[in-house]
Scaffold this motif. Structure first.
Motif: not given
Ligand code: GTQ
Length: 329
Positions: A70-74, A92-96, A105-109, A113-115, A146-150, A160-164
């Motif tokens: 669903e998210r290709r994240v390291l 701190a994750n890397i998304q490609i 698209a999904h949402r969560h509490t 952030l994305r840099l 709500w967010h989806d990436h394209a 870079l993904d930063g999430l709490d």
């Molecule tokens: O892009 O929504 O790095 O849901 C981890 C969980 C990114 C995202 C992450 C996520 C997302």
């Protein structure tokens, strides 16, 4: 009356007593586990190098599709944190996202952030608004948006993904919901809402203005907070973002704060001394500074270095736990 000096217990009595307490799920505070003198993180200072991360992100793109992931994240995992996050409260994750792909698209509490690290400009849709993603841009998807990436370009998009998420998990406040379509419909025409989009061009111009005003002195670091234009406060309730310009040869003064911080090298090269460890960094590397750990940054290159960072300082401030101090010299 019983006097203190009359209290005598045998080892056997104590052992039995502790055993009883344990079976009743009660624990005596005098055996430890109480209050610490000062914050001491389990996390250690650590740097992840782009030269290692990028090939693995590209490999992930060969091995796993965005239908499966669903998210290709390291995830960057601090060597001393069992919960698989870069820092105590923030990941701190890397998304490609590869050309032609979407991340549905999904949402969560958990707030995110994305840099943007690399790419020619894909986009994230946030509550129906299309937000462009160019290298150095900061894009926010706050709590429950709500967010989806394209990626509609011909080059990989990596950020870079930063999430709490570790904080939200600890607080047991996590909700998640899938959207009923893969992607959101996008409204036409309107500019991206400024509280979700902080373009690199603006941050760079602001830093250069500040650098021109300040000239050069270690006591006057060139650092800017990203502020939410609607509230004037930090970017999100749980995550603050900053960008710092280090002049060639600049060596900042050591200080420490009650917050964990993850840094991304937008450009330049140098090193940071963090709690006695030397972290050498180059362009696009990521490094983490645990809470209450003295740190100083050094630009060893011949051009300005730009450091992006995100921290849980707003949480610490809201709870009146925040402190900072300079190292005595
Ligand atoms: O892009 O929504 O790095 O849901 C981890 C969980 C990114 C995202 C992450 C996520 C997302």
């Amino acid at each position: 009356m019983l006097k203190l000096s009359d209290i005598k217990s045998s080892e056997e009595e104590l052992r039995e007593y502790y055993e009883q307490l344990r079976s009743q799920h009660v624990s005596p505070l005098w055996l430890g586990g109480g209050i610490s003198l000062e914050p001491k993180s389990k996390a250690i200072p650590y740097v992840w190098h782009w030269r290692d991360l990028r090939p693995q992100a590209m490999r992930a793109a060969q091995l796993v599709g965005t239908e499966q992931a669903e998210r290709r994240v390291l995830r960057l995992t601090n060597p001393e944190l069992p919960g698989a996050s870069a820092s105590n409260t923030l990941v701190a994750n890397i998304q490609i996202v590869m050309p032609g792909e979407i991340a549905r698209a999904h949402r969560h509490t958990a707030a995110a952030l994305r840099l943007i690290i690399e790419g020619k400009g894909g986009y994230t849709v946030v509550n129906g608004h299309r937000i462009p993603m160019h290298p150095g841009d900061l894009v926010l998807t706050p709590n429950w948006t709500w967010h989806d990436h394209a990626n509609d370009t011909d080059a990989p998009m990596i950020w870079l993904d930063g999430l709490d998420t570790p904080l939200v998990r600890m607080l047991e406040g996590g909700f998640y919901e899938e959207y009923d379509m893969e992607t959101q419909a996008v409204g036409e025409g309107a500019d991206p809402p400024p509280q979700w989009h902080y373009p690199m061009s603006q941050a760079r111009a602001a830093l250069e203005r500040l650098a021109a005003e300040r000239g050069g002195s270690p006591a006057n670091p060139i650092v800017l907070d990203y502020t939410n234009p609607l509230t004037g406060g930090p970017t999100m309730p749980t995550i603050a973002c900053q960008i710092q310009l280090l002049r060639p040869g600049e060596h900042t003064l050591a200080h420490r704060r009650v917050c964990c911080a993850n840094h991304h090298v937008i450009e330049g090269s140098g090193y940071s001394l963090v709690g006695g460890r030397r972290l050498d960094w180059e362009e696009k590397d990521v490094f983490t500074v645990p809470t209450w750990t003295f740190h100083e940054h050094v630009n060893t290159g011949d051009r300005p270095a730009l450091l992006f960072s995100f921290t849980d300082a707003p949480v610490m401030k809201a709870l009146e736990l925040y402190r900072e101090e300079a190292k005595a010299r």
